[in-house]
Design an enzyme around this catalytic site. Structure first.
Site, PDB file in Angstrom:
ATOM      1  N   ASP A  39       0.848  -1.188   0.000  1.00 53.47           N
ATOM      2  CA  ASP A  39       0.000   0.000   0.000  1.00 53.47           C
ATOM      3  C   ASP A  39       0.886   1.242   0.000  1.00 53.47           C
ATOM      4  O   ASP A  39       2.118   1.135  -0.043  1.00 53.47           O
ATOM      5  CB  ASP A  39      -0.971  -0.006   1.198  1.00 53.47           C
ATOM      6  CG  ASP A  39      -2.307   0.633   0.828  1.00 53.47           C
ATOM      7  OD1 ASP A  39      -2.306   1.798   0.411  1.00 53.47           O
ATOM      8  OD2 ASP A  39      -3.344  -0.042   0.944  1.00 53.47           O
ATOM      9  N   HIS A  65      -3.057   3.214  -4.593  1.00 54.15           N
ATOM     10  CA  HIS A  65      -2.441   2.772  -3.332  1.00 54.15           C
ATOM     11  C   HIS A  65      -1.039   2.211  -3.569  1.00 54.15           C
ATOM     12  O   HIS A  65      -0.671   1.182  -3.006  1.00 54.15           O
ATOM     13  CB  HIS A  65      -3.333   1.731  -2.637  1.00 54.15           C
ATOM     14  CG  HIS A  65      -4.547   2.330  -1.975  1.00 54.15           C
ATOM     15  ND1 HIS A  65      -4.467   3.183  -0.894  1.00 54.15           N
ATOM     16  CD2 HIS A  65      -5.870   2.195  -2.252  1.00 54.15           C
ATOM     17  CE1 HIS A  65      -5.692   3.553  -0.529  1.00 54.15           C
ATOM     18  NE2 HIS A  65      -6.554   2.980  -1.344  1.00 54.15           N
ATOM     19  N   GLU A 123      -9.984   2.660  -5.147  1.00 54.50           N
ATOM     20  CA  GLU A 123      -9.576   4.031  -4.832  1.00 54.50           C
ATOM     21  C   GLU A 123      -8.377   4.495  -5.668  1.00 54.50           C
ATOM     22  O   GLU A 123      -7.368   4.912  -5.130  1.00 54.50           O
ATOM     23  CB  GLU A 123      -9.252   4.131  -3.332  1.00 54.50           C
ATOM     24  CG  GLU A 123     -10.463   3.824  -2.461  1.00 54.50           C
ATOM     25  CD  GLU A 123     -10.184   3.918  -0.969  1.00 54.50           C
ATOM     26  OE1 GLU A 123     -11.053   4.439  -0.251  1.00 54.50           O
ATOM     27  OE2 GLU A 123      -9.109   3.478  -0.512  1.00 54.50           O
TER      28      GLU A 123
HETATM   29  C1  ACM Z   1     -11.042  -0.448   0.733  1.00 51.05           C
HETATM   30  O1  ACM Z   1     -11.496  -0.401   1.883  1.00 51.05           O
HETATM   31  N1  ACM Z   1     -10.431   0.608   0.209  1.00 51.05           N
HETATM   32  C2  ACM Z   1     -11.154  -1.630  -0.077  1.00 51.05           C
END
Ligand code: ACM
Ligand code: ZN
Length: 554
Positions: free
Chosen positions: A207, A280, A344
């Site tokens: 991440d 991410h 995201e």
């Molecule tokens: C998430 O909670 N961004 C998958």
């Protein structure tokens, strides 16, 4: 009518115990989580003694693991070494474990405990293992300790149990990027999953704030990407942010990863690695800036949230990079799934990047959403070529699903519903029921959490099968998972506090058919199992389990 397993069981044990001498009926009798499909209490007890043998009909590596799990439970408090042997039947005082195709469910089992013997039937070794987990919960909590207790006698109430899971996927996720946890803690987490018959550990390994898996071909990922220079203090939304000024980081070597995979495997748990893309990815960009849209340099994230810098979808180097990463990941992880994230991913860099725009034009894509879809499809075809399947968060629906992708529905159940309608497999993990990083009680007086309110009762109330779907579409719902994101969870103690017992409610939702679920009964069983969690030194949450907001606002 809902069954009231525990209360019935206590009455039955009282009746059956009247004729028994010299044997203590464990106080925790019949408090089993997840609740079995059916259970009938019989008269009498089975006592483990020196003459006990665990006889297995077909002794191979897997059935041996299941049998030895039972042998170890008996050995811990009694010191008795119960032999595990191959054979076709068991004598008095022994346990017979047999693989039997008459048991229809792959993970199902039947368990017959009589005063004379125990007979376990299952279609697979996993089923035998789950029967052992049931036996475990029927034994006194002392079996959880690794010390011999003088004079202890281990007995089980006679009963017949027929059991199988409602869903094939019963998982828990853990983010080790925002905060890392020692190998021993991950094993403890896996132990808790196994005890409650979960079969999947979703390991979120990369991440913005840290790359946690060693990739031998790309050493910068762990040299640079595994460390952040500092961490935001308090809630990230409190602006201006303040930072602790302390470097934080680390990673799991491939050897440690293998150790965890093997450990989980010995408990019939598959580990699904998650490698986040195209968003991410700041830790990857800090390590290899050439795979970004802009020049960099980039820093490993020091605060939480969503960042604009993501992998460039226009550059071929990006795909080479990911393929190099995934080649090693696929070699390491034996399970069929690779989770590729997909959530995201802001498109702001792609909108300005000439190479991303060229890709959109060359491929005839409508927009950046379709570019994300192109990205995921390309990765999927690589993963598929290696004989594996991808899972992605529900954003992978945007711009069109990759042909074989399984969808993890997190922004509610809508993504899961849409995917099932498109005949794609789905795992339900909606924030409002399954995000165990959210507060589990009123926030006042609680350690800092990301927000939200998801008490145990709310978690328990989730039914993964949406009413909107037809019976045919519901077949695509593989199961349920609880997620533990760790922005605000920095220690093993706090991890346990947030994950448990809510994860046990997820386990019951995955295993026990909705028609048999009963929260009051679950709470009663949980009360009994607490002595076991204490014996295991588990820092589970002990406060209000009910959804008091629901009560306040009916
Ligand atoms: C998430 O909670 N961004 C998958
Ligand atoms: Zn780009």
């Amino acid at each position: 009518m809902k069954t009231n397993l525990l209360i019935t069981a206590i009455i039955m044990i009282f009746i059956s115990s009247c004729n028994v001498t010299n044997v203590t009926i464990p106080e925790n009798a019949m408090a089993i989580i997840p609740a079995p499909l059916s259970m009938t209490i019989q008269k009498g007890n089975f006592l483990f003694s020196e003459k006990c043998r665990i006889v297995v009909s077909a002794l191979d590596d897997d059935t041996k693991v299941a049998a030895e799990t039972l042998a170890l439970l008996i050995k811990n408090p009694t010191g008795m070494e119960i032999p595990v042997i191959e054979g076709t039947k068991a004598g008095r005082g022994s346990v017979f474990m047999t693989l039997d195709t008459a048991v229809k469910n792959n993970e199902g089992y039947t368990l017959r405990i009589t005063p004379k013997k125990i007979i376990v039937r299952a279609r697979t070794a996993a089923g035998l293992f789950y029967a052992v987990q049931t036996i475990r919960q029927l034994l006194p909590p002392d079996v959880e300790k690794e010390s011999v207790i003088e004079g202890i006698q281990l007995s089980l109430p006679a009963c017949d149990i027929v059991d199988e899971p409602a869903f094939t996927y019963r998982g828990m996720h853990l983010d080790v990027c925002r905060h890392m946890f020692p190998v021993e803690e991950i094993k403890k987490y896996i132990d808790m999953l196994a005890m409650h018959k979960m079969n999947t550990f979703h390991w979120h390994l990369t991440d913005d704030q840290g790359w946690r898996i060693e990739i031998k071909k790309l050493p910068e990922l762990t040299k640079t990407g595994a460390y952040r220079k500092e961490t935001v203090v308090g809630h990230a939304r409190n602006k201006p942010n303040i930072f602790d000024g302390e470097a934080y980081g680390g990673f799991y070597t491939q050897e440690q990863i293998r150790e965890i995979i093997d450990y989980a495997g010995s408990k019939f748990i598959t580990v699904i690695p998650e490698i986040e893309m195209p968003g991410h990815s700041l830790a990857a960009l800090a390590s290899y800036p050439d795979i970004a849209c802009t020049k960099g340099p980039f820093e490993v994230g020091t605060t939480w949230g969503v960042f604009s810098d993501v992998l460039c979808a226009g550059k071929e180097e990006t795909f080479t990079f990911i393929q190099d990463v995934l080649t090693e990941v696929i070699d390491l992880f034996p399970g069929k799934y690779i989770h590729i994230g997909g959530d995201e991913c802001p498109k702001i860099r792609w909108e300005k990047c000439p190479l991303c725009q060229k890709r959109i034009k060359d491929e005839g894509l409508a927009d950046e959403n379709e570019l994300q879809s192109y990205f995921i499809r390309r990765i999927e075809s690589f993963v598929t070529s290696k004989g594996k399947k991808i899972i992605g968060w529900d954003e992978i629906l945007e711009g069109g699903l990759a042909p074989e992708a399984t969808v993890m529905s997190w922004r509610g159940t809508e993504g899961g519903i849409a995917a099932a309608r498109q005949k794609h497999d789905v795992i339900m993990t909606p924030t409002s029921f399954a995000y165990l990083d959210y507060y589990q009680t009123e926030p006042a007086g609680q350690p800092l959490a990301i927000g939200g309110y998801v008490p145990l009762e709310k978690v328990y109330s989730f039914n993964p099968l949406p009413e909107e779907l037809t019976a045919e579409e519901r077949k695509y719902i593989l199961g349920v998972q609880g997620n533990v994101w760790t922005e605000y969870i920095s220690t093993p103690e706090y991890l346990e506090y947030m994950a448990f017992p809510r994860a046990f409610a997820i386990a019951e939702t995955g295993w026990t058919p909705d028609r048999l679920k009963d929260f009051d009964d679950f709470l009663a069983r949980l009360e009994v199992l607490k002595t076991r969690y204490e014996a295991l030194n588990l820092n589970y949450f002990k406060g209000e389990y009910r959804d008091t907001r629901k009560t306040a606002n009916p």
